[in-house]
Design an enzyme around this catalytic site. Structure first.
Site, short mmCIF file in Angstrom:
data_model
loop_
_atom_site.label_atom_id
_atom_site.label_comp_id
_atom_site.label_asym_id
_atom_site.label_seq_id
_atom_site.Cartn_x
_atom_site.Cartn_y
_atom_site.Cartn_z
N HIS A 135 49.87 83.09 60.89
CA HIS A 135 50.83 82.82 59.80
C HIS A 135 50.06 82.35 58.57
CE1 HIS A 135 53.62 80.00 57.60
NE2 HIS A 135 54.39 81.07 57.70
N HIS A 181 50.21 81.33 48.72
CA HIS A 181 51.49 80.82 49.18
C HIS A 181 52.33 80.54 47.95
CE1 HIS A 181 53.82 77.90 52.02
NE2 HIS A 181 54.31 79.12 52.02
#
Length: 602
Positions: A135, A181
């Site tokens: 992830h 992110h």
């Protein structure tokens, strides 16, 4: 044989402690006496008998081959003095036998299956396998302010991870693609660097399929640029089907040495709404100094229990059922990039209609569904068997909840016992949950793919994870002794004034009714502790069980020190005496630290 160590007690006094070599335990002496000639020497044929009768090797030819190799290697490894005196000696003494049992190369705890020798296990659709999944694979630390880099991607692939996630955003000039992110202070890395790193390292640890999951926040022109980059970088190793949809996924065997893309098929470009921009501003206002990386210290909290997760009412996650990845909300529409849509092999997305509709099965088209860890828990309260049935044909991906800013992880068994193939973990977030993930994927030749057990693939009687199953077997583990810390640690690492005080925690991770942890007594002032304690573990679903082992050094005044850990899949555990290597917090194997354990199934 042994030596002495001195520890300073104060300015005037020192304490001396004898460091002894690891001697055979009473059980080892007893089994040697049972199988050795006259109880004193063990030939290859004696050792063969031990391997078949006690260690569980059914094939006598294989056992004899192993026995002959062990005797020869032990003979060659004797000291020079012993070699001169016993160079013609083709048998094992008690000391030799003990050294063999305590050798992690000659006597490992799990079956070293090689998928290359049994490729039939790799011939089913990808949806029939658990897949080692990462992830936010590009992050070096926490989720809000760490650097983005291709280095964590390389490290993950070299450890056997098969699913790499990349979050794609327009660069500041809107002419290139950044990986970061989104809506945080993480510094970007260019997409092309990540793609090249994947190509160069994809098959360094395993020849089986690598999946790149893309979280896409791009305009159609940038999507077209992504497609161009991916095709140019991967060339012939990129696989995508001729048809836009598939009724069944290809097998890992069919996709050996190939790379596929998984993401939502693009529709029209959907620009970011004002409310989302406000949300992004709020994210960036979070103080990154308050977020501590989970990468360096401690071993993390205990793995959360599924029962307590079911009973909790965690409000951290939005109650809305939504995908983690996907384009922004609608405002203006621009035609989608067909080149980008064409290269998607595993289509992601959810149908309209909430949770129940999410698990509907289309006989003509397979897909991937993503749920957060909390969304899965919420869904499992009502739809546990629907989830299991969905995963028999389709792919379910579970990802960490949004509040795991420090890159911590969750209990992977919550996903696995529902058949979820892609349980996505923060690979930079060290701790007990990640140790479970690393141990689970030691099975099947460490190739990154594990065939799901039959109970999860039975379509006539759907497995319900919330129903208690009958006990299938009982695993008995005897913790005999440990050694190696004196070689891998400084003498004052654990205690300035004396040798360490070690104890071992041993238990099971798996379905809720199998989960338990137990603990040995503490052995004081000893680098080679001997515990000789036995524990029994009744197992209802051994197919999904993992043995958890941790060694700690007791500290009366402070937190106990970490001294090693490992996790071993029960399905490949070898019975009998076994040498078990231990690993550090990151999952790297120590050079010398190991335990001697005895496993038995009844």
């Amino acid at each position: 044989m042994g030596s002495k160590e001195k520890y300073k007690l104060c300015l005037c006094f020192t304490r001396k402690f004898r460091i002894k070599d690891a001697d055979p335990s009473p059980d080892v002496k007893a089994v040697f006496a049972k199988f050795a000639d006259n109880g004193t020497t063990m030939t290859a044929h004696n050792l063969c008998q031990f391997l078949t009768d006690h260690q569980g090797i059914a094939d006598k030819e294989e056992a004899l081959k192993v026995a002959e190799e062990v005797v020869e290697r032990c003979r060659n490894s004797r000291t020079r003095i012993h070699q001169m005196a016993k160079k013609q000696q083709h048998w094992l003494s008690l000391e030799d036998f003990h050294h063999y049992l305590f050798n992690t190369d000659l006597n490992p705890p799990i079956v070293r299956s090689q998928v290359d020798n049994c490729e039939d296990i790799m011939s089913d659709p990808v949806s029939h396998y658990f897949v080692y999944t990462g992830h936010n694979s590009y992050l070096t630390g926490n989720q809000l302010s760490s650097d983005c880099s291709e280095v964590p991607i390389i490290n993950a692939l070299r450890r056997g991870v098969r699913v790499i996630e990349l979050d794609m955003w327009p660069s500041s000039g809107n002419d290139d693609i950044d990986i970061l992110h989104g809506r945080t202070l993480t510094s970007p890395v260019k997409l092309i660097k990540c793609l090249k790193a994947i190509k160069e390292n994809a098959f360094s640890s395993s020849p089986y399929l690598v999946v790149i999951t893309l979280e896409d926040h791009l305009t159609p022109d940038l999507q077209a640029k992504v497609a161009e980059m991916i095709i140019a970088t991967f060339g012939d190793i990129l696989f995508y089907p001729d048809e836009q949809s598939m009724s069944e996924f290809p097998s890992p065997k069919f996709l050996m040495n190939r790379i596929v893309i998984s993401t939502k098929p693009p529709k029209e470009y959907l620009t970011q709404s004002k409310s989302e921009k406000d949300d992004a501003t709020k994210e960036k206002e979070k103080d990154p100094q308050k977020i501590k990386d989970n990468g360096g210290g401690g071993w993390g909290k205990e793995v959360p229990d599924f029962k307590s997760e079911l009973e909790s009412d965690d409000k951290d996650e939005d109650e809305e059922f939504c995908e983690e990845d996907g384009n922004q909300s609608q405002k203006e529409k621009t035609p989608a990039a067909p080149e980008y849509k064409r290269i998607i092999t595993i289509s992601a997305g959810k149908p309209k209609g909430g949770l129940k509709a999410a698990f509907m099965i289309d006989p003509n088209q397979v897909r991937r569904l993503s749920l957060s860890e909390q969304q899965l828990v919420k869904a499992s309260r009502t739809y546990s068997t629907d989830i299991v049935k969905f995963t028999q044909k389709n792919i379910l991906r579970i990802y960490p909840k949004g509040t795991r800013f420090n890159s911590s992880n969750y209990n992977p068994f919550i996903g696995w016992m529902h058949g979820a193939q892609m349980v996505a973990f923060n690979m930079q977030g060290y701790g007990r949950s990640l140790w479970l993930m690393q141990g689970f994927f030691r099975e099947n030749g460490v190739c990154g793919y594990i065939k799901k057990p039959d109970l999860l693939m039975n379509d006539s009687e759907i497995f319900d994870p919330q129903v208690t199953q009958p006990i299938k077997t009982t695993l008995t583990i005897k913790v005999h002794m440990g050694d190696g810390w004196r070689f891998d640690f400084k003498k004052t690492h654990f205690d300035i004034y004396s040798p360490p005080d070690f104890y071992t925690r041993v238990g099971i991770a798996g379905v809720p009714n199998d989960v338990v942890m137990k603990k040995t007594k503490t052995i004081e002032d000893d680098w080679t502790p001997v515990w000789d304690e036995e524990f029994s573990f009744p197992l209802t679903v051994p197919e999904l069980a993992v043995v958890r082992i941790e060694v700690h050094e007791y500290d009366m005044s402070e937190k106990d020190d970490f001294a090693g850990q490992t996790c071993l899949p029960v399905s490949t555990l070898r019975s009998g005496f076994r040498a078990v290597p231990l690993y550090d917090r990151k999952g790297d194997k120590f050079n010398n630290v190991k335990l001697l354990l005895h496993f038995q199934f009844t």
